[in-house]
Design a protein around this motif. Structure first.
Motif, PDB file in Angstrom:
ATOM      1  N   GLY A   8       7.807   4.038   9.662  1.00  9.75           N
ATOM      2  CA  GLY A   8       7.770   5.487   9.525  1.00  9.75           C
ATOM      3  C   GLY A   8       8.644   6.093  10.590  1.00  9.75           C
ATOM      4  N   GLY A   9       9.925   6.244  10.297  1.00  8.38           N
ATOM      5  CA  GLY A   9      10.863   6.712  11.306  1.00  8.38           C
ATOM      6  C   GLY A   9      11.040   5.662  12.390  1.00  8.38           C
ATOM      7  N   ASP A  10      11.298   6.107  13.611  1.00 13.10           N
ATOM      8  CA  ASP A  10      11.549   5.193  14.731  1.00 13.10           C
ATOM      9  C   ASP A  10      10.300   4.888  15.556  1.00 13.10           C
ATOM     10  N   GLU A  11       9.180   5.562  15.254  1.00  8.65           N
ATOM     11  CA  GLU A  11       8.035   5.467  16.155  1.00  8.65           C
ATOM     12  C   GLU A  11       6.744   5.015  15.480  1.00  8.65           C
ATOM     13  N   HIS A  12       6.778   4.707  14.197  1.00 11.89           N
ATOM     14  CA  HIS A  12       5.540   4.355  13.500  1.00 11.89           C
ATOM     15  C   HIS A  12       5.729   3.131  12.611  1.00 11.89           C
ATOM     16  N   ILE A  13       4.676   2.347  12.497  1.00  9.55           N
ATOM     17  CA  ILE A  13       4.603   1.286  11.493  1.00  9.55           C
ATOM     18  C   ILE A  13       3.289   1.469  10.736  1.00  9.55           C
ATOM     19  N   PHE A  14       3.392   1.499   9.407  1.00 10.79           N
ATOM     20  CA  PHE A  14       2.230   1.643   8.535  1.00 10.79           C
ATOM     21  C   PHE A  14       1.876   0.268   7.984  1.00 10.79           C
ATOM     22  N   VAL A  15       0.590  -0.105   8.098  1.00 13.23           N
ATOM     23  CA  VAL A  15       0.118  -1.410   7.651  1.00 13.23           C
ATOM     24  C   VAL A  15      -0.921  -1.195   6.562  1.00 13.23           C
ATOM     25  N   GLU A  16      -0.627  -1.665   5.362  1.00  8.42           N
ATOM     26  CA  GLU A  16      -1.516  -1.497   4.214  1.00  8.42           C
ATOM     27  C   GLU A  16      -2.155  -2.835   3.877  1.00  8.42           C
ATOM     28  N   MET A  17      -3.487  -2.889   4.002  1.00  6.54           N
ATOM     29  CA  MET A  17      -4.210  -4.131   3.758  1.00  6.54           C
ATOM     30  C   MET A  17      -4.418  -4.390   2.263  1.00  6.54           C
ATOM     31  N   ASP A  18      -4.533  -3.322   1.488  1.00  8.07           N
ATOM     32  CA  ASP A  18      -4.753  -3.452   0.053  1.00  8.07           C
ATOM     33  C   ASP A  18      -4.341  -2.160  -0.621  1.00  8.07           C
ATOM     34  N   GLU A  19      -3.973  -2.229  -1.902  1.00  7.16           N
ATOM     35  CA  GLU A  19      -3.581  -1.035  -2.636  1.00  7.16           C
ATOM     36  C   GLU A  19      -4.786  -0.225  -3.094  1.00  7.16           C
ATOM     37  N   GLU A  20      -5.950  -0.837  -3.193  1.00  6.42           N
ATOM     38  CA  GLU A  20      -7.140  -0.123  -3.615  1.00  6.42           C
ATOM     39  C   GLU A  20      -8.188  -0.149  -2.511  1.00  6.42           C
ATOM     40  N   MET A  21      -8.998   0.908  -2.496  1.00  2.00           N
ATOM     41  CA  MET A  21     -10.045   0.984  -1.487  1.00  2.00           C
ATOM     42  C   MET A  21     -11.173   0.033  -1.849  1.00  2.00           C
ATOM     43  N   SER A  22     -11.622  -0.717  -0.867  1.00  2.00           N
ATOM     44  CA  SER A  22     -12.807  -1.551  -0.994  1.00  2.00           C
ATOM     45  C   SER A  22     -13.366  -1.737   0.399  1.00  2.00           C
ATOM     46  N   LEU A  23     -14.631  -2.097   0.491  1.00  2.00           N
ATOM     47  CA  LEU A  23     -15.209  -2.340   1.811  1.00  2.00           C
ATOM     48  C   LEU A  23     -14.596  -3.564   2.467  1.00  2.00           C
ATOM     49  N   ASP A  24     -14.219  -4.560   1.659  1.00  2.00           N
ATOM     50  CA  ASP A  24     -13.536  -5.730   2.215  1.00  2.00           C
ATOM     51  C   ASP A  24     -12.234  -5.317   2.892  1.00  2.00           C
ATOM     52  N   ALA A  25     -11.464  -4.445   2.227  1.00  2.00           N
ATOM     53  CA  ALA A  25     -10.198  -3.981   2.806  1.00  2.00           C
ATOM     54  C   ALA A  25     -10.446  -3.163   4.063  1.00  2.00           C
ATOM     55  N   PHE A  26     -11.510  -2.357   4.050  1.00  2.00           N
ATOM     56  CA  PHE A  26     -11.837  -1.576   5.242  1.00  2.00           C
ATOM     57  C   PHE A  26     -12.120  -2.490   6.428  1.00  2.00           C
ATOM     58  N   PHE A  27     -12.933  -3.527   6.208  1.00  2.00           N
ATOM     59  CA  PHE A  27     -13.286  -4.410   7.320  1.00  2.00           C
ATOM     60  C   PHE A  27     -12.074  -5.214   7.804  1.00  2.00           C
ATOM     61  N   LYS A  28     -11.182  -5.583   6.896  1.00  2.00           N
ATOM     62  CA  LYS A  28      -9.948  -6.259   7.314  1.00  2.00           C
ATOM     63  C   LYS A  28      -9.096  -5.337   8.183  1.00  2.00           C
ATOM     64  N   SER A  29      -8.981  -4.080   7.758  1.00  2.00           N
ATOM     65  CA  SER A  29      -8.209  -3.108   8.532  1.00  2.00           C
ATOM     66  C   SER A  29      -8.852  -2.866   9.888  1.00  2.00           C
ATOM     67  N   LEU A  30     -10.189  -2.755   9.900  1.00  2.00           N
ATOM     68  CA  LEU A  30     -10.901  -2.546  11.159  1.00  2.00           C
ATOM     69  C   LEU A  30     -10.689  -3.715  12.112  1.00  2.00           C
ATOM     70  N   SER A  31     -10.759  -4.933  11.580  1.00  2.00           N
ATOM     71  CA  SER A  31     -10.574  -6.120  12.406  1.00  2.00           C
ATOM     72  C   SER A  31      -9.182  -6.151  13.019  1.00  2.00           C
TER      73      SER A  31
END
Length: 291
Positions: A8-31
């Protein structure tokens, strides 16, 4: 889905764990966000978690973008062994459904809605297959919700219903956003409920309003003196329907600093939840009875 990284420009990196929301994806992102924080990477200035993703802001004068990307990818293995347990809290959250203030607002914007001839709740009930609005409201408040992120505007929580996917409510946003939404409106868009922390524009369907202040930048509200934002990612919310009399009394108590939210400390275990969702939810909600 393989984890996706984008600049995201020169100062950001966006990390997407999954394309759909799920609690598994949330916990992976949290970890993974916890791992990034623990790594204390030189140059990282902010970590912003979302529903199933997160964004890292960094100083490119201290670390090159490609080097930052490499640091993040080296931590990706932590997401695969994500901890699925969380010490958190469940919150009793009063909601005045079908209130006059959101009703007045939604009637001003019917030309921007999928169904100009009804209300937001009429439309939500019909497209979700409920016979009555009351049945839909019951489905909305009968099971708890998981706060997956806080943001968009300051203090606004996004809430994901803790039920099997086949039972999740789905309601699209307005065709065109409104220019007005009452403060503390309980809204709905896609698979997420939300609470509007401030008055302003919005596109989520409006179902009701809460008397609870959830954002106070001056920190004058008694239960917000430690931090101006009420909700945290990982909070569990149990919506509770109230009538006009209880709304007025609770609002007066909040404004007079006599109100204390009803909160119980709980442990959330994703595996135990997936094994018996209704039973696990009953235990969560039962914890409020002991407060």
């Amino acid at each position: 889905m393989k984890t996706r990284y984008s600049f995201g420009g020169d100062e950001h990196i966006f990390v997407e764990m999954d394309e759909e929301m799920s609690l598994d994806a949330f916990f992976k992102s949290l970890s993974m966000t916890n791992a990034v924080r623990a790594a204390e990477i030189d140059g990282v200035t902010e970590i912003c978690p979302a529903n199933a993703s997160f964004q890292v802001k960094f100083d490119p004068d201290r670390i090159k973008p490609d080097d930052m990307l490499a640091e993040l990818k080296a931590l990706e293995h932590t997401a695969e062994s994500a901890e699925k347990k969380l010490k958190t809290r469940i919150i009793d959250f009063p909601v005045f459904y079908r209130d006059p203030w959101t009703h007045e607002t939604l009637m001003r914007f019917r030309d921007r809605h999928q169904d100009p001839n009804g209300t937001d709740l009429d439309y939500a009930a019909r497209i979700n297959g409920f016979d009555t609005v009351e049945d839909f409201i019951t489905a909305h408040h009968s099971q708890p919700w998981f706060v997956s992120m806080v943001g968009f505007v300051a203090g606004l929580p996004f809430l994901y219903q803790l039920v099997d996917r086949s039972r999740q409510l789905e309601v699209p946003k307005y065709v065109r956003p409104r220019t007005d939404t009452p403060k503390q409106t309980v809204g709905y868009g896609g698979c997420f409920s939300c609470v509007y922390s401030v008055r302003g524009a919005g596109g989520y369907q409006m179902f009701g309003i809460t008397p609870m202040t959830i954002f106070d930048p001056k920190q004058e509200t008694n239960y917000l003196r430690d931090f101006m934002v009420f909700h945290n990612p990982g909070d569990i919310v149990k919506f509770r329907p109230i009538d006009r009399a209880e709304y007025d009394q609770t609002l007066a108590d909040v404004q007079a600093n006599r109100y204390t939210p009803k909160i119980a400390e709980v442990d959330f275990d994703l595996d135990a939840f997936n094994a018996d969702m209704d039973g696990f939810n009953a235990k969560l909600m039962g914890a409020l009875n002991d407060v």
